[in-house]
Design an enzyme around this catalytic site. Structure first.
Site, short mmCIF file in Angstrom:
data_model
loop_
_atom_site.label_atom_id
_atom_site.label_comp_id
_atom_site.label_asym_id
_atom_site.label_seq_id
_atom_site.Cartn_x
_atom_site.Cartn_y
_atom_site.Cartn_z
N SER A 169 0.83 -1.20 0.00
CA SER A 169 0.00 0.00 0.00
C SER A 169 0.86 1.25 0.00
CB SER A 169 -0.91 0.02 1.23
OG SER A 169 -1.54 1.27 1.36
N GLN A 212 -11.85 4.34 -0.39
CA GLN A 212 -11.54 4.93 -1.69
C GLN A 212 -12.73 5.69 -2.24
OE1 GLN A 212 -8.55 5.02 -3.62
NE2 GLN A 212 -9.86 6.56 -4.59
N CYS A 230 -8.13 5.40 -8.96
CA CYS A 230 -7.74 5.25 -7.56
C CYS A 230 -6.23 5.07 -7.37
CB CYS A 230 -8.49 4.09 -6.91
SG CYS A 230 -8.03 2.47 -7.59
N SER A 244 -5.44 -6.93 -10.71
CA SER A 244 -5.30 -6.69 -9.28
C SER A 244 -4.19 -7.57 -8.70
CB SER A 244 -6.62 -6.98 -8.56
OG SER A 244 -7.63 -6.11 -9.01
N THR A 276 -3.07 4.28 1.08
CA THR A 276 -3.81 3.88 2.27
C THR A 276 -2.91 3.91 3.51
OG1 THR A 276 -5.18 2.44 0.88
CG2 THR A 276 -5.30 2.11 3.26
N ASN A 311 -13.02 -4.16 -6.47
CA ASN A 311 -13.58 -3.66 -5.21
C ASN A 311 -14.02 -2.20 -5.24
OD1 ASN A 311 -10.92 -2.60 -5.21
ND2 ASN A 311 -10.20 -4.21 -3.84
N ASP A 322 -9.93 1.64 -13.29
CA ASP A 322 -9.15 1.07 -12.19
C ASP A 322 -8.19 0.05 -12.82
OD1 ASP A 322 -8.21 0.27 -9.72
OD2 ASP A 322 -10.11 -0.55 -9.00
N ARG A 335 -7.68 10.80 0.30
CA ARG A 335 -7.69 9.55 1.06
C ARG A 335 -7.38 9.84 2.54
NH1 ARG A 335 -6.69 4.79 -1.12
NH2 ARG A 335 -7.58 4.06 0.85
N HIS A 357 -14.01 -1.58 -1.16
CA HIS A 357 -12.97 -0.58 -0.87
C HIS A 357 -13.67 0.72 -0.47
CE1 HIS A 357 -9.20 1.25 -0.62
NE2 HIS A 357 -8.70 1.02 -1.82
N ARG A 378 -6.22 -4.34 5.65
CA ARG A 378 -6.11 -4.44 4.19
C ARG A 378 -5.76 -5.89 3.89
NH1 ARG A 378 -5.02 -0.63 0.02
NH2 ARG A 378 -3.69 -1.41 -1.67
#
Length: 428
Positions: A71, A152, A316, A278, A74, A210, A274, A343, A149, A122
């Site tokens: 991360s 976000q 994001c 992932s 975050t 998410n 996005d 954020r 999420h 997370r």
């Protein structure tokens, strides 16, 4: 001998768990914390004795950052937010502790919850955070899971409200102070409520991940229309657990799902994408790049699809060029960096309300004379007692209060404010 009643612990897994009024309250609180905190982050060239402190609800408290995935935004947002609230964020990476290796999630939840006052988790599979919340004696906040999420999408919403003038042809300037002006230690301390955001047509182009899932259960309830483009294969569509929540909340009426990205961006005020790949899906990279061919957000795509001429863009992060080209990402349409900055403030609001005050209710702050947070945008104006606290004097509060007299005395849950209005009307 009577046993003490065990209080129910509140957790937050997704914005589907919150009402529109609760979401509105969090956004307003985030904006307030941002406004009151920014002067403290400016270079201190001189002492400003009248600066207000942000809430110190985490004073002497520790928040566990339980991160099993990498991360940037975050983690930095959480650690800096906890500091501003007077607390400490304790980063616990997957290589740092025993959870999932030599100790069960159940036992770890109890141990961490016994020493910390909140858990910001997370994780990978959503079941992990559900189990964590099941056994934790303290609130658990979802920092990201395979399904949701929430933090976000709150940051996205705060950014959209702050830039509401960009979606209103009758407005040419922002209705609230810019981030740069908030850094001034000599600015007016009067809180400026978040501007209302007109209903938007929002296009999402890409994988059903998410971030989109929390958009699906949130934006329609706030009056916005979602147009989603993804490949037709089931793996690129919302999973059953998510779509069940969409149906339960009645959000499907404002969602169109198509396969052609040009069809999705037709009439769009905002275009969002996005990652297509992932964390944990690296083995599928070639397959996914092929499936999403033609989905890159570009000026040409949006022009051919008939997006609103003044459309804006959000992502994001982190971003890959195959998702959106440089022209859009770094161009004047992009809101990605204000989105990233926010954020911090939305996470700070949740840390304050959930971990510090154990109160995510829609009107909780309006009932507390000790709070200095204004009301939600839906209430139409600041809560009076909170204005009095934030302004610092009756005379300073009086001007702000009486300007909004009609709205606040009629706002839900604000009946007690009528007495404050009457009092202030008689004071100079």
């Amino acid at each position: 001998m009577a046993h003490p009643v065990k209080q129910r612990v509140t957790h937050l897994m997704t914005l589907a768990d919150l009402s529109p009024s609760q979401i509105s309250r969090i956004l307003t609180h985030a904006r307030y914390l941002k406004q009151v905190s920014m002067p403290w982050l400016a270079p201190q060239t001189r002492i400003e004795k009248k600066l207000n402190m942000p809430s110190q609800s985490l004073f002497s408290k520790s928040i566990a950052l339980l991160f099993s995935k990498r991360s940037t935004r975050t983690r930095v947002a959480a650690e800096t937010a906890a500091t501003l609230l007077g607390g400490r964020a304790l980063f616990l990476g997957k290589e740092d502790i025993q959870i999932g290796v030599n100790e069960s999630v159940r036992d770890s939840a109890r141990v961490i919850g016994g020493m910390c006052q909140g858990i910001f988790a997370r994780v990978g599979d959503h079941e992990e955070i559900e189990e964590l919340a099941k056994y934790s004696p303290v609130p658990v906040l979802n920092a990201l899971s395979s399904l949701w999420h929430p933090t976000q999408v709150l940051a996205d919403l705060l950014t959209l409200h702050e830039h509401a003038h960009l979606f209103d042809s009758t407005k040419t300037t922002p209705a609230i102070p810019s981030d740069a002006s908030l850094m001034s230690t000599t600015r007016s301390r009067k809180f400026v409520p978040l501007p209302l955001l007109r209903p938007l047509t929002i296009a999402y182009v890409g994988d059903s991940a998410n971030v989109l899932h929390d958009m699906l259960v949130t934006y329609p309830r706030l009056g916005h229309h979602l147009r989603v483009a993804s490949p037709e294969q089931e793996k690129y569509r919302a999973p059953k657990e998510v779509w069940d929540r969409v149906l339960y909340l009645g959000c499907e009426k404002k969602i169109d799902w198509v396969t052609d990205p040009k069809e999705a961006v037709k009439g769009a005020d905002l275009v969002v994408t996005d990652t297509w790949i992932s964390m944990g899906q690296e083995a599928e990279k070639a397959e996914r790049l092929k499936a999403f061919h033609g989905y890159q957000v570009t000026e040409q795509l949006c022009k051919e699809g008939g997006a609103n001429p003044d459309w804006k863009f959000m992502h994001c992060l982190p971003r890959k060029e195959h998702e959106v080209d440089d022209e859009v990402f770094y161009g004047p349409r992009s809101l990605v960096f204000p989105e990233a900055d926010n954020r911090k403030w939305t996470i700070m609001a949740l840390f304050d309300l959930l971990f510090g005050k154990h109160d995510l209710s829609a009107t909780g702050l309006g009932r507390s004379s000790k709070s200095n947070t204004p009301s939600t945008p839906s209430a139409g104006a600041p809560i009076l007692k909170e204005i009095l606290a934030s302004e610092g004097s009756v005379s300073a509060a009086r001007e702000n209060v009486l300007t909004h007299r009609a709205e606040v005395t009629s706002a839900p849950g604000n009946k007690a404010n009528e007495e404050v209005v009457s009092t202030l009307e008689g004071k100079a």
